[in-house]
Design an enzyme around this catalytic site. Sequence first.
Site, PDB file in Angstrom:
ATOM      1  N   CYS A  34       0.859  -1.174   0.000  1.00  0.00           N
ATOM      2  CA  CYS A  34       0.000   0.000   0.000  1.00  0.00           C
ATOM      3  C   CYS A  34       0.901   1.231   0.000  1.00  0.00           C
ATOM      4  O   CYS A  34       1.788   1.350   0.855  1.00  0.00           O
ATOM      5  CB  CYS A  34      -0.902   0.004   1.233  1.00  0.00           C
ATOM      6  N   ASP A  41      -0.499  -5.637   0.331  1.00  0.00           N
ATOM      7  CA  ASP A  41      -1.797  -5.881  -0.293  1.00  0.00           C
ATOM      8  C   ASP A  41      -1.686  -7.195  -1.044  1.00  0.00           C
ATOM      9  O   ASP A  41      -0.694  -7.431  -1.746  1.00  0.00           O
ATOM     10  CB  ASP A  41      -2.161  -4.760  -1.285  1.00  0.00           C
ATOM     11  N   GLU A  57       5.634 -16.140 -21.720  1.00  0.00           N
ATOM     12  CA  GLU A  57       6.288 -17.314 -21.141  1.00  0.00           C
ATOM     13  C   GLU A  57       6.012 -17.298 -19.635  1.00  0.00           C
ATOM     14  O   GLU A  57       6.182 -16.268 -18.972  1.00  0.00           O
ATOM     15  CB  GLU A  57       7.794 -17.257 -21.448  1.00  0.00           C
ATOM     16  N   HIS A  75      -4.059   0.017  -6.310  1.00  0.00           N
ATOM     17  CA  HIS A  75      -4.610  -1.136  -7.028  1.00  0.00           C
ATOM     18  C   HIS A  75      -4.858  -0.824  -8.501  1.00  0.00           C
ATOM     19  O   HIS A  75      -4.539  -1.619  -9.384  1.00  0.00           O
ATOM     20  CB  HIS A  75      -5.915  -1.595  -6.380  1.00  0.00           C
TER      21      HIS A  75
END
Length: 129
Positions: A34, A41, A57, A75
């Site tokens: 955060c 988080d 890959e 986020h």
Amino acid sequence: MPSQPSRELETFSNPFPNRDYTIRIKIPEFTCLCPKTGQPDFATLHLEYVPDHNCVELKALKLYIWSYRNQGAFHEAVTNQILDDLIAVCNPRFIRLTAEFSVRGGIYTTVIAEYRQPNWNTPKIVQLP
């Protein structure tokens, strides 16, 4: 020698570039920090894409995701950055990243970001009898 986190995403040639098909990858151990509190988080990432000429890959993807472990990020920002980096190396026909963050302070956050190449439409699903 143990692996180290890396921001280098690798690809390989799509074995069926003339066919639309979907690759789904679930990453249940995503972590970042955060940017306000420095606390971790946790999220489950759901990656879904229709490759064009290249596929990501998986070991490189794992090391790339690991590189976020000690990075502070909102986020919304981290979800869109991961999507942008995948688009840059794979240029998929379609890609969607859903980031389901674990509860923090009684709030769950899910961020969904997607991209599709211009003029590419999702193929119609054929209903069989």
